[in-house]
Design a protein around this motif. Structure first.
Motif, PDB file in Angstrom:
ATOM      1  N   UNK A  11       0.826  -1.229   0.122  1.00  0.00           N
ATOM      2  CA  UNK A  11      -0.004  -0.014   0.018  1.00  0.00           C
ATOM      3  C   UNK A  11       0.923   1.189   0.053  1.00  0.00           C
ATOM      4  N   UNK A  12       0.386   2.270  -0.580  1.00  0.00           N
ATOM      5  CA  UNK A  12       0.949   3.736  -0.668  1.00  0.00           C
ATOM      6  C   UNK A  12       0.804   4.205   0.907  1.00  0.00           C
ATOM      7  N   UNK A  13       1.745   4.967   1.418  1.00  0.00           N
ATOM      8  CA  UNK A  13       1.406   5.570   2.928  1.00  0.00           C
ATOM      9  C   UNK A  13       1.922   6.893   2.745  1.00  0.00           C
ATOM     10  N   UNK A  14       0.780   7.915   3.100  1.00  0.00           N
ATOM     11  CA  UNK A  14       0.799   9.121   3.198  1.00  0.00           C
ATOM     12  C   UNK A  14       1.263   9.707   4.342  1.00  0.00           C
ATOM     13  N   UNK A  15       2.581  10.435   4.492  1.00  0.00           N
ATOM     14  CA  UNK A  15       3.054  10.886   5.604  1.00  0.00           C
ATOM     15  C   UNK A  15       3.283  12.318   5.506  1.00  0.00           C
ATOM     16  N   UNK A  16       2.079  13.115   5.091  1.00  0.00           N
ATOM     17  CA  UNK A  16       2.327  14.593   5.083  1.00  0.00           C
ATOM     18  C   UNK A  16       3.003  15.252   3.860  1.00  0.00           C
ATOM     19  N   UNK A  17       4.009  15.472   4.044  1.00  0.00           N
ATOM     20  CA  UNK A  17       4.999  16.424   3.251  1.00  0.00           C
ATOM     21  C   UNK A  17       5.657  15.399   2.229  1.00  0.00           C
ATOM     22  N   UNK A  18       5.520  14.244   2.611  1.00  0.00           N
ATOM     23  CA  UNK A  18       6.317  12.920   1.827  1.00  0.00           C
ATOM     24  C   UNK A  18       5.214  11.975   1.815  1.00  0.00           C
ATOM     25  N   UNK A  19       5.313  10.908   0.748  1.00  0.00           N
ATOM     26  CA  UNK A  19       4.500   9.637   0.881  1.00  0.00           C
ATOM     27  C   UNK A  19       5.611   8.564   0.547  1.00  0.00           C
ATOM     28  N   UNK A  20       5.038   7.313   0.650  1.00  0.00           N
ATOM     29  CA  UNK A  20       5.664   6.088   0.268  1.00  0.00           C
ATOM     30  C   UNK A  20       5.220   5.151  -0.772  1.00  0.00           C
ATOM     31  N   UNK A  71       8.946  -7.944   0.562  1.00  0.00           N
ATOM     32  CA  UNK A  71       8.001  -7.016   0.118  1.00  0.00           C
ATOM     33  C   UNK A  71       8.961  -6.264  -0.799  1.00  0.00           C
ATOM     34  N   UNK A  72       8.019  -5.379  -1.665  1.00  0.00           N
ATOM     35  CA  UNK A  72       8.536  -4.385  -2.395  1.00  0.00           C
ATOM     36  C   UNK A  72       8.993  -3.472  -1.611  1.00  0.00           C
TER      37      UNK A  72
END
Ligand SMILES: CC(C)(COP(=O)(O)OP(=O)(O)OC[C@H]1O[C@@H](n2cnc3c(N)ncnc32)[C@H](O)[C@@H]1OP(=O)(O)O)[C@@H](O)C(=O)NCCC(=O)NCCS
Length: 183
Positions: A11-20, A71-72
């Motif tokens: 899953x994509x993970x939103x961390x505010x100014x950045x994301x994974x 995992x990727x």
């Protein structure tokens, strides 16, 4: 062990100014920028001298992960310019022990903004809740004081000193257990 599909499509993970998001082939250009920076790689076991080193790394180290039952890897993306600025990932997992080891690196222009601490905490959550691990370990070169701070701020506990077989340097091993973990 979890299914190959789940290891591949993380899953994509939103961390505010950045994301994974999962590492992609085209990331090799941004990876070369920080992997060719001697300040970034001075305590690491790898560096990229040529752009081909980054291409080989994307192909053989990162994109091959699910085929090696890992995992990727996550790419860290800075939202304001959509630039890939680093990676954080589980590079080793013992599925029998349900224990994974994480590693990370970030472009020097983005240091000391709290980004890797955010990423490390997100990886811990991903490890326990998505990968269903029971414990997570991490190591750092004894001289790498900023990584030590990230590790401490993420809630890891010191386990032992050891000599790295790759660098022959004094290194430190830390662990966090699912039973001790508080989100
Ligand atoms: C280690 C690394 C990932 C940290 O990333 P980051 O996004 O800058 O980390 P954060 O901003 O979340 O936290 C950095 C902490 O280190 C501290 N720090 C930075 N330089 C320091 C120094 N020379 N001495 C002591 N602490 C230092 C910062 O003050 C901050 O701690 P604080 O929040 O208590 O003030 C980054 O420096 C990096 O990519 N280094 C090269 C690759 C690497 O070492 N990877 C880890 C291998 S184990």
């Amino acid at each position: 062990m979890i299914e190959l599909e789940k290891l591949t499509n993380i899953p994509t993970i939103d961390l505010g100014e950045i994301y994974l998001r999962a590492v992609e082939y085209e990331d090799y250009k941004d990876m070369f920028e920080y992997g060719n920076d001697p300040y970034v790689t001075k305590t690491l076991t790898w560096k990229y001298d040529e752009i081909d080193d980054a291409i080989n790394s994307v192909k053989n180290v990162f994109l091959s992960r699910p085929s090696r039952l890992l995992p990727s890897a996550y790419a860290i993306v800075y939202k304001a310019n959509n630039k890939m600025i680093g990676t954080c990932d589980f590079h080793t997992i013992d599925w029998d022990l349900k224990q994974g080891e994480i590693g990370y690196v970030i472009n020097r222009k983005y240091w000391n903004k709290g980004y890797m601490t955010l990423c490390s905490k997100a990886l811990i959550d991903f490890g326990f809740n998505y990968l269903e691990l029971e414990s997570i370990i991490i190591t750092h070169d004894a001289k790498n004081t900023s990584s030590k701070r990230v590790i401490e701020k993420s809630g890891f506990r010191f386990v032992k000193d050891f000599i790295s077989s790759k660098t022959s340097n004094l290194s430190k091993l830390y662990q966090i257990k699912k039973t001790d973990y508080r989100k």
